[in-house]
Design a protein around this motif. Structure first.
Motif, PDB file in Angstrom:
ATOM      1  N   GLN A  77       0.660  -0.765   0.268  1.00  0.00           N
ATOM      2  CA  GLN A  77      -0.079   0.034  -0.013  1.00  0.00           C
ATOM      3  C   GLN A  77       1.123   1.503   0.208  1.00  0.00           C
ATOM      4  OE1 GLN A  77      -3.552   0.890   0.987  1.00  0.00           O
ATOM      5  NE2 GLN A  77      -4.241  -1.570   1.252  1.00  0.00           N
ATOM      6  N   ASP A  78       2.591   1.184   0.187  1.00  0.00           N
ATOM      7  CA  ASP A  78       3.605   2.014   0.196  1.00  0.00           C
ATOM      8  C   ASP A  78       3.947   2.559  -0.984  1.00  0.00           C
ATOM      9  OD1 ASP A  78       2.395   2.799   2.973  1.00  0.00           O
ATOM     10  OD2 ASP A  78       4.099   1.644   3.522  1.00  0.00           O
ATOM     11  N   THR A  81       0.826   4.817  -6.647  1.00  0.00           N
ATOM     12  CA  THR A  81      -0.403   4.466  -7.001  1.00  0.00           C
ATOM     13  C   THR A  81      -0.226   3.512  -8.443  1.00  0.00           C
ATOM     14  OG1 THR A  81      -1.946   6.207  -6.427  1.00  0.00           O
ATOM     15  CG2 THR A  81      -3.014   4.777  -7.930  1.00  0.00           C
ATOM     16  N   GLN A 113       1.027   9.213  -6.368  1.00  0.00           N
ATOM     17  CA  GLN A 113       0.549   9.542  -5.400  1.00  0.00           C
ATOM     18  C   GLN A 113       0.831   8.523  -4.406  1.00  0.00           C
ATOM     19  OE1 GLN A 113      -2.665  11.711  -4.085  1.00  0.00           O
ATOM     20  NE2 GLN A 113      -2.737  13.464  -5.790  1.00  0.00           N
ATOM     21  N   VAL A 114       1.148   7.882  -3.251  1.00  0.00           N
ATOM     22  CA  VAL A 114       1.018   6.793  -2.830  1.00  0.00           C
ATOM     23  C   VAL A 114      -0.097   6.206  -2.535  1.00  0.00           C
ATOM     24  CG1 VAL A 114       2.062   5.365  -0.897  1.00  0.00           C
ATOM     25  CG2 VAL A 114       3.674   7.484  -1.619  1.00  0.00           C
ATOM     26  N   SER A 116      -1.576   4.285   0.105  1.00  0.00           N
ATOM     27  CA  SER A 116      -2.395   4.025   0.896  1.00  0.00           C
ATOM     28  C   SER A 116      -2.762   5.826   1.487  1.00  0.00           C
ATOM     29  CB  SER A 116      -1.357   3.865   2.140  1.00  0.00           C
ATOM     30  OG  SER A 116      -0.374   4.680   1.539  1.00  0.00           O
ATOM     31  N   THR A 117      -2.406   7.032   0.430  1.00  0.00           N
ATOM     32  CA  THR A 117      -2.597   8.799   0.989  1.00  0.00           C
ATOM     33  C   THR A 117      -3.725   8.765   0.310  1.00  0.00           C
ATOM     34  OG1 THR A 117      -0.659   9.518  -1.201  1.00  0.00           O
ATOM     35  CG2 THR A 117      -0.377   8.588   1.300  1.00  0.00           C
ATOM     36  N   SER A 119      -8.228   8.567  -0.367  1.00  0.00           N
ATOM     37  CA  SER A 119      -9.366   7.920   0.267  1.00  0.00           C
ATOM     38  C   SER A 119     -10.170   7.353  -0.219  1.00  0.00           C
ATOM     39  CB  SER A 119      -9.930   9.628  -0.001  1.00  0.00           C
ATOM     40  OG  SER A 119     -10.023   9.430  -1.448  1.00  0.00           O
ATOM     41  N   GLN A 123      -9.518   5.160  -3.947  1.00  0.00           N
ATOM     42  CA  GLN A 123      -8.997   4.010  -3.987  1.00  0.00           C
ATOM     43  C   GLN A 123      -9.717   2.877  -4.962  1.00  0.00           C
ATOM     44  OE1 GLN A 123      -7.167   2.190   0.063  1.00  0.00           O
ATOM     45  NE2 GLN A 123      -6.301   4.122  -0.331  1.00  0.00           N
TER      46      GLN A 123
END
Length: 493
Positions: A77-78, A81, A113-114, A116-117, A119, A123
């Protein structure tokens, strides 16, 4: 277009005496947009896992397509995307994913963007887009709306309406109406496939149930008459059998052979009649087994000493120096049922926590009625565990009433003897709702109470609220529920 054929599907979990499916047979086309409905615990997710080949079963499942399950597990998740999407679909072309993102009104910047960041709504949408780009797949979409606000649901339903080749598990009636063309329904005794959206399915189901209920008294009378006929037939044949013993009359010996022959014939006729009555009784008893019972429930709202229970004036909430929401102003008065609205992350849950007395930094004016009894339904169910009986004692609620409400919400008797931590998400939510319905409160605060809750239970909850008219403040994204229940709305920007 090809077909997915299920024949004589039978399945039960290891160690369970109850079969989830018994000789279920149906077929669906891979071009359909299929809404999948049924009460909590009936086996919707189980059927999806059977299609994926995760469990052993009896019967046959024939398909020429691969099945892809949503939500897809994310290994890292880190990661960025775009890397997450390429892990899901190694042949993914960026121009195609950007096209899908445009349909879902997603900003292209989130690709870098990562993950996990993002919303929860972002996701959900980006993973749906990636999975629909897989070739030769049939998508199994399991309750995607639980992390979507109203606007997100509208965007995803519009997106799905342009697609085909999926099974969508959802309990949001408007969402289903906007994006499916067939309904797959797990009923009490069978699995039914019907053309149309949820509203047309529901209309047909209600008409069928009404017809069967109208026959109910007639059927009960016929069953009673048949049982009486069976009893008389048995008594009659027993009396004839007794005459084989015979009695001496005026010195004459009875012809036991003739009497025995007559008794045997009558016994045979009696047995034929009993078998015919038994078959007819069995058929009559099955007639009402598909009718879904929507039992009435009770609620115990209490009147507060003042008209205004909650008042906010120009309230702003801050976390770690960041303003979550600002200029929040509303009054919650006796008898109001306020729908607190706003996009995900707008601060709705923070406002609820502030009302509940949690230590949250805010500015502005806030007044909460002194000595007011609040009944709260949390979004989170992960803390639930232990027995139903222990939970009732812990919460100080009437155990008999609590269990009665759970039964009316379709929890089975065997469920009531199971540790709550093994319940499905929908069953856990019903535990929280039943607990709240048991409580004699001045104010009922429900934070997304309908996540995972089946349609029939939603209708039961709507009806009990409209009947007993409690003072409420609730966050919910089911538009139809909000339209029926809310008397006022407050929008958090």
């Amino acid at each position: 277009m090809s077909q997915i054929q299920i024949s004589n599907l039978t399945f039960s979990y290891e160690g369970s005496l109850v079969e989830v499916f018994q000789n279920a047979s149906f077929q669906i086309d891979t071009d359909w947009k299929l809404g999948f409905v049924g009460r909590n615990g009936r086996g919707k997710t189980t059927l999806l896992k059977l299609l994926l080949g995760e469990y052993e079963y009896r019967g046959q499942i024939k398909s020429q397509v691969d099945f892809f399950y949503f939500p897809f597990p994310i290994q890292n998740q880190d990661d960025l995307t775009i890397n997450v999407l390429e892990e899901i679909n190694p042949t993914l072309e960026q121009w195609r994913i950007r096209k899908e993102m445009h349909l879902l009104e997603l900003d292209e910047d989130i690709l870098y963007q990562v993950f996990s960041t993002l919303s929860k709504g972002e996701q959900t949408k980006i993973l749906l887009a990636a999975l629909f780009l897989k070739e030769g797949g049939f998508l199994l979409i399991d309750e995607p709306t639980n992390h979507l606000d109203v606007q997100g649901r509208q965007q995803v339903s519009a997106y799905l309406n342009q697609k085909k080749g999926f099974i969508l598990v959802s309990h949001d009636r408007k969402f289903l109406d906007d994006c499916v063309d067939h309904i797959l329904s797990i009923q009490k005794q069978s699995i039914v496939v019907q053309r149309g959206n949820y509203s047309s399915y529901h209309k047909n189901k209600e008409a069928k149930d009404l017809f069967e209920w109208k026959q109910n008294e007639k059927i009960k009378g016929e069953i009673k008459a048949m049982e009486e006929a069976k009893r008389k037939t048995k008594t009659w044949s027993d009396k004839v059998e007794d005459t084989k013993i015979g009695t001496r009359v005026a010195g004459l010996r009875p012809d036991r052979g003739a009497i025995g022959h007559k008794a045997a014939k009558m016994m045979k006729r009696s047995k034929v009649m009993e078998n015919r009555i038994d078959r007819s009784l069995d058929e009559k008893s099955k007639l009402l087994k598909e009718v879904e019972e929507k039992e009435d429930m009770k609620l115990f709202p209490q009147k507060y000493t003042k008209n205004t229970l909650v008042s906010f004036k120009n309230v702003a909430i801050q976390y770690n120096g960041n303003t979550i929401c600002s200029d929040v102003s509303f009054e919650l008065n006796q008898g109001d049922r306020m729908n607190l609205q706003g996009r995900n992350g707008s601060g709705k849950s923070s406002i609820i926590k502030l009302i509940l007395g949690e230590d949250i930094h805010f500015t502005g004016e806030k007044e909460i009625g002194s000595g007011m009894k609040i009944s709260y339904v949390n979004q989170d169910t992960s803390f639930l565990e232990g027995s139903i009986q222990d939970y009732a004692i812990q919460e100080g609620i009437d155990e008999t009433l609590f269990i009665t409400l759970l039964r009316k919400l379709d929890l089975k008797r065997e469920d009531l003897n199971t540790n709550i931590k093994y319940y499905s998400q929908g069953q856990k939510k019903k535990v929280l709702l039943a607990k709240s319905l048991c409580e004699r409160a001045h104010l009922y605060i429900w934070d997304e109470p309908l996540n995972y809750i089946d349609v029939l239970s939603r209708e039961q909850i709507e009806e009990v609220i409209l009947k007993y008219c409690p003072t409420m403040l609730f966050v919910e994204h089911d538009e139809l529920f909000c339209e029926k229940v809310a008397t006022k709305r407050s929008v958090i920007q």
